[in-house]
Design an enzyme around this catalytic site. Structure first.
Site, short mmCIF file in Angstrom:
data_model
loop_
_atom_site.label_atom_id
_atom_site.label_comp_id
_atom_site.label_asym_id
_atom_site.label_seq_id
_atom_site.Cartn_x
_atom_site.Cartn_y
_atom_site.Cartn_z
N SER A 1 39.17 46.40 24.80
CA SER A 1 39.94 47.55 24.32
C SER A 1 39.57 48.02 22.91
O SER A 1 40.13 49.01 22.43
CB SER A 1 41.44 47.24 24.37
OG SER A 1 41.93 47.40 25.68
N LYS B 1 38.84 51.62 22.42
CA LYS B 1 39.79 52.66 22.04
C LYS B 1 39.63 53.12 20.59
O LYS B 1 40.18 54.15 20.21
CB LYS B 1 41.22 52.18 22.29
CG LYS B 1 41.53 51.91 23.78
CD LYS B 1 42.99 51.59 23.99
CE LYS B 1 43.30 51.31 25.46
NZ LYS B 1 43.00 49.94 25.87
N SER C 1 48.00 49.30 22.86
CA SER C 1 46.75 49.43 23.62
C SER C 1 46.98 49.91 25.05
O SER C 1 46.36 49.42 26.00
CB SER C 1 45.99 48.10 23.63
OG SER C 1 44.65 48.27 24.02
N LYS D 1 42.17 46.74 15.75
CA LYS D 1 42.29 46.86 17.20
C LYS D 1 41.87 45.56 17.86
O LYS D 1 40.84 44.97 17.50
CB LYS D 1 41.41 48.00 17.71
CG LYS D 1 41.60 48.29 19.19
CD LYS D 1 42.94 48.95 19.45
CE LYS D 1 43.28 48.97 20.93
NZ LYS D 1 43.69 47.61 21.43
#
Length: 389
Positions: free
Chosen positions: A69, A72, A129, A232
């Site tokens: 992820s 992202k 997320s 993140k």
């Protein structure tokens, strides 16, 4: 002097061995533990100063790896392009498609046709997320996830991220979907410049749908790390446990990237160690320029016989703490130039090093233009010399 016995010799040998092992452990804090240890070294790590781009520590930072992820981060950068030029406002409504609502993994359980504001969906992406929220935003601005991914790859190319390619906007494992720790650091540094994301990046807990949907930040560092700006996380079977995190202290902004950890806590521990190492071991430094080194350079067939060189870029760099007195400077110049000379034309190079390692570099350029001498200028020069004679 009394001679040591065999037992005493063995004792001192073991003592020396203990000290040597401790020294190695302190020197290489990220070396993998043995098979009986608790954790493996991450597949890649990097520590970078965000504003200068200087890499302070790296392991396998150029290796192409799955990113989960952390994908992202680029999705948010592409969305920021739409926000910055007014094509997407935080207040506008975004309708979830059936495809977006079918997303698996981390989600906020969007229903087909459900509407939320762009701000609510962005918060869901940044804080927890949410895959369905990310796809809904991608479809809203680009028409489809496929079209959005094209924008992601186009932006990666524009940013010079040669080790990165996307096949989706959320980060599921897929062939041809990869990045490097180097590229993630660059993406993260730019993401941190988006002030409208900052509040969500630092949000630990929030709610949507009037309190019915909880958003819990997957980046645990936002709870306790001094100077944290955000980051993140990402976790898949192929990528392992990953993290990119950014923190700032004393004007120095650091990005730590950790990819491929075996366990969830390890990525936070490793990132924290990297950031601690950076803040304790490095400091911002402004190089000096010695104007006495910048002597005029000869210009052939110009309206003036010389041109003044100047250092093009003045800025800060990062050096090891307490080593400012050991910095070395070097100036190199072209032997001469022919007119015409353009303002800003390359004339040499200014290099700053510490222990033989480059810490800052700038071109040396022409301060002003020098036109080529024409017949009229030549005649005026001759007349001037005759008058002075």
């Amino acid at each position: 002097m009394r001679k040591l016995t065999g037992n005493a010799n063995r004792f001192f040998a073991r003592l020396i061995c203990v000290f040597l092992c401790a020294a190695v452990a302190l020197t290489f804090p990220f070396v993998a533990e043995c098979e009986e240890g608790r954790a493996e070294t991450p597949r890649a790590m990097l520590l970078m100063e965000a504003r200068t781009g200087q890499v302070l520590y790296s392991v396998n930072a150029a290796e192409k790896l799955p990113m989960a992820s952390i994908t992202k981060v680029m999705s948010l950068l592409v969305l920021s392009d739409f926000i910055d030029d007014g094509r997407l406002t935080l207040e506008e409504k975004v309708k979830a498609s059936a495809y977006a609502s079918s997303a698996e993994g981390s989600v906020i359980w969007l229903s087909p046709g459900e509407e939320m504001t762009a701000a609510e969906l962005l918060e869901a992406v940044i804080v927890s997320s949410a895959n369905d929220a990310c796809i809904a935003l991608a479809e809203h601005v680009a028409g489809s996830e496929e079209q959005f991914v094209r924008l992601m790859n186009r932006r990666a190319k524009k940013m010079g991220l040669s080790g990165t390619k996307f096949t989706g906007c959320v980060g599921f494992d897929a062939k041809g979907h990869y990045t490097t720790a180097e590229d993630i650091a660059v993406m993260t540094a730019e993401l941190m410049e988006k002030e409208y994301y900052r509040g969500w990046l630092l949000t630990w807990l929030d709610y949507l749908r009037g309190g019915d949907t909880q958003l819990l930040n997957t980046n645990k560092l936002v709870r306790y790390y001094d100077g944290i700006l955000g980051g993140k996380t990402g976790t898949t079977d192929g990528a392992g446990c990953c993290l990119t995190a950014c923190a700032e202290r004393g004007g120095m902004r650091l990005v730590a990237v950790v990819l491929g950890c075996g366990e969830d806590p390890e990525r936070f521990d490793r990132a924290e160690e990297l950031l601690d190492m950076g803040f304790s071991g490095y400091e911002k430094f402004t190089p000096e320029v010695d104007s006495r080194k910048l002597l005029p350079i000869t210009v052939e067939r110009g309206e003036y016989s010389t041109v003044q060189p100047v250092v093009q870029d003045y800025g800060e760099c990062v050096i090891k703490r307490g080593r400012a007195g050991s910095v070395d400077y070097s100036y190199t110049f072209v032997e001469g130039v022919k007119a015409p000379v353009e303002k800003g034309q390359f004339l040499g190079e200014y290099l700053v090093t510490l222990d033989g390692v480059e810490v800052f570099r700038s071109d040396i350029v022409a301060k002003e233009e020098v036109r080529r001498m024409n017949f009229g200028m030549y005649l005026l020069c001759v007349l001037g010399e005759m008058v002075s004679f």
